[in-house]
Design an enzyme around this catalytic site. Structure first.
Site, PDB file in Angstrom:
ATOM      1  N   PRO A  10       0.795  -1.228   0.000  1.00  0.00           N
ATOM      2  CA  PRO A  10       0.000   0.000   0.000  1.00  0.00           C
ATOM      3  C   PRO A  10       0.825   1.276   0.000  1.00  0.00           C
ATOM      4  O   PRO A  10       1.874   1.358   0.625  1.00  0.00           O
ATOM      5  CB  PRO A  10      -0.832  -0.110   1.270  1.00  0.00           C
ATOM      6  CG  PRO A  10      -0.132  -1.091   2.134  1.00  0.00           C
ATOM      7  CD  PRO A  10       0.574  -2.028   1.204  1.00  0.00           C
ATOM      8  N   ASN A  11       0.308   2.235  -0.741  1.00  0.00           N
ATOM      9  CA  ASN A  11       0.819   3.599  -0.852  1.00  0.00           C
ATOM     10  C   ASN A  11       2.121   3.721  -1.636  1.00  0.00           C
ATOM     11  O   ASN A  11       2.584   4.835  -1.881  1.00  0.00           O
ATOM     12  CB  ASN A  11       0.966   4.257   0.532  1.00  0.00           C
ATOM     13  CG  ASN A  11      -0.363   4.384   1.229  1.00  0.00           C
ATOM     14  OD1 ASN A  11      -1.331   4.865   0.639  1.00  0.00           O
ATOM     15  ND2 ASN A  11      -0.430   3.933   2.462  1.00  0.00           N
ATOM     16  N   ARG A  18       4.954  11.167  -2.350  1.00  0.00           N
ATOM     17  CA  ARG A  18       4.616  10.881  -0.951  1.00  0.00           C
ATOM     18  C   ARG A  18       5.848  11.023  -0.066  1.00  0.00           C
ATOM     19  O   ARG A  18       6.804  10.250  -0.191  1.00  0.00           O
ATOM     20  CB  ARG A  18       4.074   9.455  -0.830  1.00  0.00           C
ATOM     21  CG  ARG A  18       3.803   9.043   0.599  1.00  0.00           C
ATOM     22  CD  ARG A  18       3.425   7.573   0.685  1.00  0.00           C
ATOM     23  NE  ARG A  18       3.286   7.198   2.072  1.00  0.00           N
ATOM     24  CZ  ARG A  18       3.645   6.032   2.559  1.00  0.00           C
ATOM     25  NH1 ARG A  18       4.162   5.109   1.778  1.00  0.00           N
ATOM     26  NH2 ARG A  18       3.495   5.774   3.829  1.00  0.00           N
ATOM     27  N   TYR A  23      10.873   8.763   1.685  1.00  0.00           N
ATOM     28  CA  TYR A  23      10.866   7.695   0.690  1.00  0.00           C
ATOM     29  C   TYR A  23      11.615   8.020  -0.597  1.00  0.00           C
ATOM     30  O   TYR A  23      11.729   7.162  -1.464  1.00  0.00           O
ATOM     31  CB  TYR A  23       9.415   7.318   0.350  1.00  0.00           C
ATOM     32  CG  TYR A  23       8.652   6.851   1.559  1.00  0.00           C
ATOM     33  CD1 TYR A  23       8.940   5.623   2.140  1.00  0.00           C
ATOM     34  CD2 TYR A  23       7.671   7.639   2.143  1.00  0.00           C
ATOM     35  CE1 TYR A  23       8.262   5.181   3.263  1.00  0.00           C
ATOM     36  CE2 TYR A  23       6.985   7.210   3.257  1.00  0.00           C
ATOM     37  CZ  TYR A  23       7.280   5.988   3.821  1.00  0.00           C
ATOM     38  OH  TYR A  23       6.604   5.558   4.934  1.00  0.00           O
ATOM     39  N   ASN A  75       8.106  -5.429  -0.890  1.00  0.00           N
ATOM     40  CA  ASN A  75       7.994  -4.271  -0.015  1.00  0.00           C
ATOM     41  C   ASN A  75       6.555  -4.237   0.477  1.00  0.00           C
ATOM     42  O   ASN A  75       5.667  -3.805  -0.246  1.00  0.00           O
ATOM     43  CB  ASN A  75       8.351  -2.972  -0.738  1.00  0.00           C
ATOM     44  CG  ASN A  75       8.358  -1.778   0.201  1.00  0.00           C
ATOM     45  OD1 ASN A  75       7.720  -1.795   1.246  1.00  0.00           O
ATOM     46  ND2 ASN A  75       9.065  -0.730  -0.187  1.00  0.00           N
ATOM     47  N   ALA A  78       2.952  -0.611   4.789  1.00  0.00           N
ATOM     48  CA  ALA A  78       2.377  -0.643   6.140  1.00  0.00           C
ATOM     49  C   ALA A  78       1.889  -2.031   6.540  1.00  0.00           C
ATOM     50  O   ALA A  78       1.743  -2.303   7.731  1.00  0.00           O
ATOM     51  CB  ALA A  78       1.240   0.365   6.247  1.00  0.00           C
ATOM     52  N   GLU A  99      12.586  -9.167   1.978  1.00  0.00           N
ATOM     53  CA  GLU A  99      11.769  -8.046   2.462  1.00  0.00           C
ATOM     54  C   GLU A  99      12.587  -6.775   2.264  1.00  0.00           C
ATOM     55  O   GLU A  99      13.757  -6.714   2.651  1.00  0.00           O
ATOM     56  CB  GLU A  99      11.430  -8.234   3.938  1.00  0.00           C
ATOM     57  CG  GLU A  99      10.657  -7.081   4.531  1.00  0.00           C
ATOM     58  CD  GLU A  99      10.423  -7.230   6.030  1.00  0.00           C
ATOM     59  OE1 GLU A  99       9.844  -6.296   6.610  1.00  0.00           O
ATOM     60  OE2 GLU A  99      10.839  -8.251   6.625  1.00  0.00           O
ATOM     61  N   HIS A 101      12.564  -2.327   2.347  1.00  0.00           N
ATOM     62  CA  HIS A 101      11.935  -1.060   2.745  1.00  0.00           C
ATOM     63  C   HIS A 101      12.821   0.084   2.291  1.00  0.00           C
ATOM     64  O   HIS A 101      14.048   0.020   2.467  1.00  0.00           O
ATOM     65  CB  HIS A 101      11.737  -0.998   4.259  1.00  0.00           C
ATOM     66  CG  HIS A 101      10.795  -2.039   4.758  1.00  0.00           C
ATOM     67  ND1 HIS A 101       9.430  -1.879   4.722  1.00  0.00           N
ATOM     68  CD2 HIS A 101      11.026  -3.274   5.262  1.00  0.00           C
ATOM     69  CE1 HIS A 101       8.856  -2.968   5.195  1.00  0.00           C
ATOM     70  NE2 HIS A 101       9.806  -3.840   5.522  1.00  0.00           N
ATOM     71  N   ARG A 108      12.623   4.936  12.778  1.00  0.00           N
ATOM     72  CA  ARG A 108      11.351   5.663  12.745  1.00  0.00           C
ATOM     73  C   ARG A 108      10.519   5.333  13.976  1.00  0.00           C
ATOM     74  O   ARG A 108      11.056   4.853  14.968  1.00  0.00           O
ATOM     75  CB  ARG A 108      10.630   5.330  11.439  1.00  0.00           C
ATOM     76  CG  ARG A 108      11.469   5.772  10.222  1.00  0.00           C
ATOM     77  CD  ARG A 108      10.799   5.496   8.923  1.00  0.00           C
ATOM     78  NE  ARG A 108       9.580   6.288   8.812  1.00  0.00           N
ATOM     79  CZ  ARG A 108       8.618   6.029   7.937  1.00  0.00           C
ATOM     80  NH1 ARG A 108       8.737   5.017   7.098  1.00  0.00           N
ATOM     81  NH2 ARG A 108       7.540   6.769   7.889  1.00  0.00           N
TER      82      ARG A 108
END
Length: 150
Positions: A10-11, A18, A23, A75, A78, A99, A101, A108
């Site tokens: 998502p996103n 964004r 990012y 990726n 969320a 995985e 990111h 964070r």
């Protein structure tokens, strides 16, 4: 030639606009195009898929098994911190995956420190920005080459 799947959650369709300070400014379309080129240079075929919907990502993981995908670059966005269902899909198909990111989630908010995928992933890449995707493709290619040697 191995078959790879680049799966984005998502996103990530909003990359480039964004929160570029978190990012980066690179668009997902550009990341995907670069990854296709890198995969071809490494002698592999790459399909790309992005969805904001958990069930579509689960369906694509399940389809990957039927399609004979050899390795997934994932990726989860969320869903990293929330999706037991996606985790179960990866366990069910038993396709090795990395995985990835864009940001260093450990630098964070505290809730981003937990991943439902890290312990079942072949490896993990955090905080390399768009370069992380390219690094993941090289690592996946090396993993498959080593597996073929054995």
């Amino acid at each position: 030639m191995s078959s790879f799947l680049l799966l984005n959650g998502p996103n990530l369709n909003l990359l480039g606009s964004r929160e570029p300070e978190v990012y980066g400014a690179t668009r997902l379309e550009d990341i995907e195009a670069n990854c296709i080129d890198v995969a071809e240079e490494l002698g592999h075929q790459l399909d790309c898929f992005q969805s904001n919907a958990e069930h579509e990502l689960i369906d694509r993981v399940q389809k990957a098994a039927a399609d004979g995908v050899d390795f997934i670059i994932f990726n989860p966005g969320a869903f990293t911190h929330t999706s037991i269902a996606l985790r179960d899909a990866f366990l069910a198909v038993a396709i090795p995956f990395i995985e990835i990111h864009l940001s260093n989630t450990f630098a964070r908010e505290e809730f981003r420190h937990n991943s439902y995928f890290s312990d079942i992933a072949q490896s993990c890449l955090f905080g390399f920005g768009a370069l992380g995707y390219e690094l993941a493709l090289h690592a996946a290619s090396q993993h498959l080459a080593k597996a073929e040697e054995q």
